[in-house]
Design an enzyme around this catalytic site. Structure first.
Site, mmCIF file in Angstrom:
data_model
loop_
_atom_site.group_PDB
_atom_site.id
_atom_site.type_symbol
_atom_site.label_atom_id
_atom_site.label_comp_id
_atom_site.label_asym_id
_atom_site.label_seq_id
_atom_site.Cartn_x
_atom_site.Cartn_y
_atom_site.Cartn_z
ATOM 1 N N SER A 287 -8.564 20.235 1.381
ATOM 2 C CA SER A 287 -9.789 20.669 0.698
ATOM 3 C C SER A 287 -11.066 20.127 1.340
ATOM 4 O O SER A 287 -12.028 19.793 0.647
ATOM 5 C CB SER A 287 -9.726 20.310 -0.796
ATOM 6 N N GLY B 296 -5.360 22.964 -0.520
ATOM 7 C CA GLY B 296 -5.599 24.246 -1.179
ATOM 8 C C GLY B 296 -5.826 24.130 -2.670
ATOM 9 O O GLY B 296 -5.776 25.117 -3.397
ATOM 10 N N ASN C 197 -7.166 25.169 10.627
ATOM 11 C CA ASN C 197 -5.826 25.760 10.533
ATOM 12 C C ASN C 197 -5.940 27.035 9.708
ATOM 13 O O ASN C 197 -6.169 26.974 8.508
ATOM 14 C CB ASN C 197 -4.878 24.750 9.864
ATOM 15 N N TRP C 198 -5.762 28.155 10.384
ATOM 16 C CA TRP C 198 -5.959 29.440 9.703
ATOM 17 C C TRP C 198 -4.751 29.854 8.866
ATOM 18 O O TRP C 198 -4.800 30.866 8.177
ATOM 19 C CB TRP C 198 -6.295 30.525 10.727
ATOM 20 N N LYS C 199 -3.632 29.143 8.988
ATOM 21 C CA LYS C 199 -2.419 29.493 8.229
ATOM 22 C C LYS C 199 -2.101 30.978 8.432
ATOM 23 O O LYS C 199 -2.335 31.505 9.521
ATOM 24 C CB LYS C 199 -2.598 29.104 6.756
ATOM 25 N N HIS D 96 3.526 20.539 9.515
ATOM 26 C CA HIS D 96 2.556 20.788 8.440
ATOM 27 C C HIS D 96 3.296 20.793 7.108
ATOM 28 O O HIS D 96 4.455 21.201 7.027
ATOM 29 C CB HIS D 96 1.844 22.121 8.669
ATOM 30 N N GLU E 214 -2.410 14.630 5.567
ATOM 31 C CA GLU E 214 -2.758 15.677 4.608
ATOM 32 C C GLU E 214 -1.949 15.462 3.332
ATOM 33 O O GLU E 214 -0.782 15.895 3.255
ATOM 34 C CB GLU E 214 -2.436 17.058 5.186
ATOM 35 N N GLU F 135 3.253 22.687 4.671
ATOM 36 C CA GLU F 135 3.843 23.981 4.268
ATOM 37 C C GLU F 135 5.133 24.242 5.036
ATOM 38 O O GLU F 135 6.064 24.857 4.507
ATOM 39 C CB GLU F 135 2.808 25.098 4.461
ATOM 40 N N GLY G 176 -8.433 23.838 6.234
ATOM 41 C CA GLY G 176 -7.730 25.092 5.972
ATOM 42 C C GLY G 176 -8.718 26.176 5.567
ATOM 43 O O GLY G 176 -9.421 26.753 6.398
ATOM 44 N N GLY G 177 -8.805 26.426 4.261
ATOM 45 C CA GLY G 177 -9.598 27.542 3.742
ATOM 46 C C GLY G 177 -11.014 27.629 4.293
ATOM 47 O O GLY G 177 -11.482 28.721 4.635
HETATM 48 P P1 13P Z 1 -7.224 23.359 2.713
HETATM 49 O O1 13P Z 1 -8.411 22.875 3.486
HETATM 50 O O2 13P Z 1 -7.297 24.840 2.385
HETATM 51 O O3 13P Z 1 -6.956 22.499 1.518
HETATM 52 O O4 13P Z 1 -5.945 23.225 3.675
HETATM 53 C C1 13P Z 1 -5.711 22.013 4.316
HETATM 54 C C2 13P Z 1 -4.629 22.191 5.315
HETATM 55 O O5 13P Z 1 -3.484 22.357 4.976
HETATM 56 C C3 13P Z 1 -5.007 22.200 6.742
HETATM 57 O O6 13P Z 1 -3.890 22.138 7.561
#
Ligand code: 13P
Length: 248
Positions: free
Chosen positions: A210, A170, A7-9, A93, A164, A95, A231-232
């Site tokens: 993470s 994050g 997920n590139w956000k 998600h 999640e 967020e 994510g990251g």
């Molecule tokens: P991180 O891997 O950066 O913690 O993000 C997880 C996430 O929200 C994937 O959708």
């Protein structure tokens, strides 16, 4: 077989998207996994048409609106996401829920819209730190799952669940494999009760929060963990390639 999703956000515009796929070399081992990338909406088309993208990598939208069209400034419909090249969509998600105030009811409408247009919904659930400290993990994640299950288009509708925990996103804090296994068992048990054993077994439940190359194998070996939502660490082609080659 595991599902490895990135997920590139709100990262990776068109140029970065093309550069990512040009730099990504899938390693042996990735072939046995289902691979997915969720770029931002403006980069979906570039990802879909990028000649260097390995066709084994499927694409998804990070969010959709529940209406098929209309005066909804700034939104993307399920049909538009499909046309741009998405086969999957992230729904609910954390967020979206916690930064943009999305409710379980809105998440359900989005799941229904995704199903109508043939997108595979990836329904995200997860508790906040205070909900965890109050002992409410199961209550929260089951309410989130139930809202989505109510609108699924029949027992054979393909979908995925992503657990999640909000406190692990994050932050560098990762749920232990036992934390993940417990939450995933809770979710699987509900899938069994509502959809039956066969549908519950074939529905992947991903862990996110993470995940990185250093912990992916351990998390993927936890019971009931069918994949990861990254994510990251999915922004860097090398680290995504390493995670993509991890089996279960
Ligand atoms: P991180 O891997 O950066 O913690 O993000 C997880 C996430 O929200 C994937 O959708």
């Amino acid at each position: 077989m595991a599902v490895i999703a990135g997920n590139w956000k709100m990262h990776m515009g068109v140029a970065d998207t093309r550069a990512f796929f040009a730099a990504l070399t899938l390693q042996e081992g990735a072939g046995g996994n289902e691979l997915l990338i969720f770029p931002p909406a403006v980069s979906l088309g570039a990802a879909a048409t990028c000649p260097e993208r390995d066709p084994r990598i499927q694409l998804g939208a990070q969010n959709i609106h529940w209406q098929d069209g209309g005066a909804f400034t700034g939104e993307t419909s399920a049909a538009m996401a499909c046309e741009a090249g998405a086969s999957h969509v992230l729904v609910g998600h954390s967020e979206r829920r916690h930064v943009f105030g999305e409710t379980n009811e809105e998440v359900a409408l989005k799941v229904a819209a995704g199903c109508r247009h043939g997108l595979v919904p990836v329904v995200c659930v997860g508790e906040t730190l205070s909900e965890r400290q109050d002992g409410r993990v199961d209550e929260v994640i089951l309410a989130q799952l139930d809202a989505a299950l109510e609108v699924l288009d029949g027992d054979d509708q393909r979908f995925m669940v992503a657990y999640e925990p909000v406190w692990a996103i994050g932050t560098g804090e990762t749920a232990t494999p036992d934390d993940a296994a417990n939450a995933h068992r809770t979710l699987r048990t509900r899938l069994e009760a509502v959809l039956g054993i066969a549908a519950a077994v074939r529905t992947p439940i991903l862990y996110g929060g993470s995940v990185k190359p250093a912990n992916a194998a351990e998390l993927l070996s936890a019971s009931e963990v069918d994949g990861v939502l990254v994510g990251g660490a999915s922004l860097d082609p090398q680290s995504f390639a390493e995670i993509a080659a991890t089996g279960r």
